[in-house]
Design a protein around this motif. Sequence first.
Motif, short mmCIF file in Angstrom:
data_model
loop_
_atom_site.label_atom_id
_atom_site.label_comp_id
_atom_site.label_asym_id
_atom_site.label_seq_id
_atom_site.Cartn_x
_atom_site.Cartn_y
_atom_site.Cartn_z
N ARG A 80 0.90 -1.32 -0.18
CA ARG A 80 -0.06 -0.01 0.01
C ARG A 80 0.81 1.18 -0.02
N ARG A 81 2.06 1.26 0.30
CA ARG A 81 2.94 2.39 0.56
C ARG A 81 3.61 2.50 -0.71
N ILE A 82 3.82 1.69 -1.22
CA ILE A 82 4.45 1.73 -3.09
C ILE A 82 3.77 2.10 -3.96
N VAL A 83 2.29 1.49 -3.72
CA VAL A 83 1.25 1.91 -4.73
C VAL A 83 0.34 2.83 -4.41
N SER A 84 0.24 3.95 -5.49
CA SER A 84 -0.35 5.12 -4.96
C SER A 84 -1.96 4.81 -4.84
N PRO A 85 -2.80 5.22 -3.83
CA PRO A 85 -3.95 4.60 -4.04
C PRO A 85 -5.05 5.43 -4.69
N GLU A 86 -4.48 6.53 -5.21
CA GLU A 86 -5.23 7.39 -6.36
C GLU A 86 -5.29 6.62 -7.67
N GLU A 87 -4.17 6.02 -7.79
CA GLU A 87 -3.89 5.71 -9.38
C GLU A 87 -3.42 4.20 -9.33
N THR A 88 -3.82 3.22 -8.93
CA THR A 88 -3.24 1.68 -8.79
C THR A 88 -3.22 1.18 -10.14
N ARG A 89 -2.34 1.62 -11.07
CA ARG A 89 -2.21 0.94 -12.24
C ARG A 89 -0.80 0.97 -12.76
N HIS A 90 -0.45 0.06 -13.59
CA HIS A 90 0.88 -0.13 -14.11
C HIS A 90 1.07 0.79 -15.43
N ALA A 91 2.09 1.61 -15.58
CA ALA A 91 2.06 2.50 -16.61
C ALA A 91 2.89 2.13 -17.80
N GLY A 92 3.68 1.03 -17.94
CA GLY A 92 4.29 0.41 -19.05
C GLY A 92 5.58 0.27 -18.83
N SER A 93 6.28 -0.82 -19.25
CA SER A 93 7.61 -1.20 -19.09
C SER A 93 7.88 -2.25 -20.20
N THR A 94 9.40 -2.38 -20.44
CA THR A 94 9.91 -3.25 -21.22
C THR A 94 10.91 -4.09 -20.83
N LEU A 95 10.75 -5.51 -20.98
CA LEU A 95 11.60 -6.37 -20.36
C LEU A 95 12.20 -7.33 -21.16
N LEU A 96 13.55 -7.43 -20.93
CA LEU A 96 14.73 -8.28 -21.85
C LEU A 96 15.30 -9.29 -20.69
N MET A 97 15.13 -10.63 -20.72
CA MET A 97 16.01 -11.49 -19.89
C MET A 97 17.45 -11.68 -20.45
N LEU A 98 18.50 -11.58 -19.82
CA LEU A 98 19.55 -11.85 -20.03
C LEU A 98 20.67 -11.97 -18.98
N ASP A 99 21.36 -13.00 -18.95
CA ASP A 99 22.43 -13.19 -17.96
C ASP A 99 23.38 -12.23 -18.21
N MET A 100 23.76 -11.16 -17.41
CA MET A 100 24.49 -10.08 -17.69
C MET A 100 25.74 -10.52 -16.31
N THR A 101 25.43 -11.23 -15.20
CA THR A 101 26.34 -11.50 -14.45
C THR A 101 27.04 -12.67 -14.30
N GLY A 102 26.88 -13.64 -15.13
CA GLY A 102 27.90 -14.77 -15.26
C GLY A 102 27.52 -15.91 -14.50
N ASN A 103 26.17 -15.84 -13.56
CA ASN A 103 26.07 -16.85 -12.66
C ASN A 103 25.02 -17.90 -13.12
N GLY A 104 24.63 -17.89 -14.43
CA GLY A 104 23.74 -18.78 -14.98
C GLY A 104 22.41 -18.36 -14.81
N LEU A 105 21.96 -17.30 -14.25
CA LEU A 105 20.61 -17.08 -14.03
C LEU A 105 20.36 -15.76 -14.91
N HIS A 106 19.18 -15.71 -15.47
CA HIS A 106 18.74 -14.71 -15.85
C HIS A 106 18.49 -13.26 -15.24
N ASP A 107 18.97 -12.24 -15.68
CA ASP A 107 18.94 -10.98 -15.14
C ASP A 107 17.73 -10.26 -15.86
N LEU A 108 17.32 -8.99 -15.32
CA LEU A 108 16.32 -8.45 -16.08
C LEU A 108 16.72 -6.99 -16.49
N ILE A 109 16.80 -6.76 -17.92
CA ILE A 109 17.22 -5.39 -18.13
C ILE A 109 15.57 -4.79 -18.33
#
Length: 788
Positions: free
Chosen positions: A277-306
Amino acid sequence: MPLLVIYKSLIIKAVNRAVRTKCQPPVIACFFYHLLFFIAVFSFYGIKAQDYHDFGFERNSTLAVFGSDNKLLDLAWTGGLNAAQFHRFDLNFNGTEDLIIFDRHGNRLLTFLNDGSDSEYAFSFAPEYIDYFPPLHDWVQFIDFNNNGKKDIFTYTVGGIKVFKNVSDTIIRFQQITFPYLLTQIGSMQTNLFVTDVDYPSIFDMDGDGDLDILTFWVLTTFVEMHTNQSAELYGHSDSLTYKKTEYCWGYFAESDESNQIYLDTCVNLKNMDFVRRIVSPEETRHAGSTLLMLDMTGNGLHDLILGDTDYPTLFLLKNDGTADSARIIDFDTVFPANTRPVNLFSMPAAFFVDVNNDGINDLVVSPFEKSLRRSKHHNSVWFYKNIGSNEFPEFVFEREDLFQHRMIDVGAGALPVLIDLDDDGLPDLMVGNFGYNDTCFFDQFMNLSCKYIARLAYFKNTGNSGNPEFTLVDDDFANLAALGLRAIYPAFGDLDGDGKTEMLIGNAEGNLLLFKNISKNDREPEYELVDDNFQEIAVGAFSAPQLIDLNGNGLTDLVLGQENGKISFYENQGSATNPVFVKITDELGGVNVTDQMFSYTGHSIPHFFRDVQETLRLFVGSESGRIHYFKDIENNLDGTFTLVEESLLHINEGIRTAPAVGFLTGSNYPDLITGNYGGGLSFYKGAAPQPFGIENPIENARIHFDVFPNPAASHFTLIIRDSDYLHASLEVFDLTGRLVFEIKSLKNSQTVIPVNDWKPGLYIFSLRKTGKDGSVLEGRKKVVVGV
């Protein structure tokens, strides 16, 4: 067309057909057989000229254009790029992946063939493949979901994701397999897997079981949710799309709904809702838009998120240090890539891991994903980071910010071409206005992103010769128009004071006109000076697009104006050749209105009147929707309604906000066509012999309306159903003997490619049938020609 000439043409064709088919004796009998065939075809068309298009245009990308450095722009006529998405796809079935670029500003799909060389120049524009793909909107990903070696299509549809299965054989073909969208299981309920048009999801095998999972933001929260494909678990293979929401907070992080701030260690358990509730605005509970790319950038065999975020110019790297079964973001970089020039590209950058220099290693390409046409960078908007590492351990180094754009005519946002012999050498030059170049972006007092654009006028001098044009960029800010801070400048040229020199009127987004006088003492070096910034106080509502032309045939130059509302205003010259006085006659000239209410509330008409080789006045009008409207019956009809001949000229589709310019450039009797679009680039269509219309529907009361093009065709037809109510109609194709030669039981896609390589030349009937909800039979037919 005179009847004698037509029959002479039929006889010649019959002789050629008899020879080509190696008719056996008696040859005269074979000749008459083929003559009768052509007469039969001709009788279907009739002998009236209106059975043929008035114009013919063939796309041509070979006309030479040079930059200001005299380097050849080998992709000059590609149409520009704004918000580009990059993918590899084998277009010609040679086993080597080619390149597809999708620009969401206009939903333009561009295809490029790969010649195998080791550079970005390996990819050459190949527009002949574009029509093989279904209509796409907002975003697209080409991924092989069933592991059969053919990349399928995942794309946006209202409410979520639409999937087309690649069913190519000898030609590219796709079949829609989700109706209307991809489903997922949430609890005990099956519902649409919701993705907005301002989100670019990650479609990726997250759990390593061979099928494709999906990560996306949920519309009402700031969390990334995971939808796991159950195909491998349920069926032991990957060729199904059976999804289940398995994580509501992938990676245990959250993104603020009011900014791009990241919070770690969130939603550890469902009881911790106070933090939510603290991080989600009570006046406007919506997601505004994002782009996601999964790629292992740290070399640990797990996919990081750009991660890219709406309204912001940067990418974040969110580092995953969880497990293969449970991702956990433990840290993030707000600057990416950190080792080189970081991404700073308004707005909402999207990252693509794709090999664009043909060295076998995927690179990083970044371009805006912003949907708005006025809140992102359009010029220098494709950033290229070369991967000097490997696909498994990538390391990116910044190379350039105008990948592929530096090989094109690309003038930022919008391209508005005009042909005019500016230097009086007898050759038409090319002037290109634009909506503008992105100057700055900033947050206003309400924390809304705003961007400022400044328009320029580019001057491409015709450095070729009569019949063999070529264009060279001489000035990218002609007449120093950038200093005026205008937007959407559109030029018109004409001698307004009788001194033998051409004046220039500039329309713009404010709707008024600016007059520039030619003060050059040398006609070969034009120079213009602003003399009136509100010419005769003429104004339309917004986005004035002027043309100076003698419309009423009295020898005086009149003024017509396109505008934002899609109509055309007519100002008659009631003064003289040396002192024109433009008086408004109408704001609805010819009854023209190119606004498509199903597409937009604005029309953005760009009128271009011209005279054909018979000196008959014609009108092409560009529009917001991208269609070029063609009108005739103009002369002696200025107070009437012009005849709309084609609502979409020859089905030319070059994106949105098209602007046509017609001229006799290549030395034939057929006019050539240059079209601009909002991608900031141009396309060139060489004039050609007009082709027969796709003959009108022979059923007077037919209720299924569809288009088939090109017609005639040599290799394939593209059938388009423009109303989704007619989907699942059956298609039957008959030859002149009534023999069924082709059928599709249910047309599942709005666009279907039909190969005709093995069809005999001749006339065929396309027949569509569907049973309506009330039990009535809906039907539609068209005649088409193969190989004639």
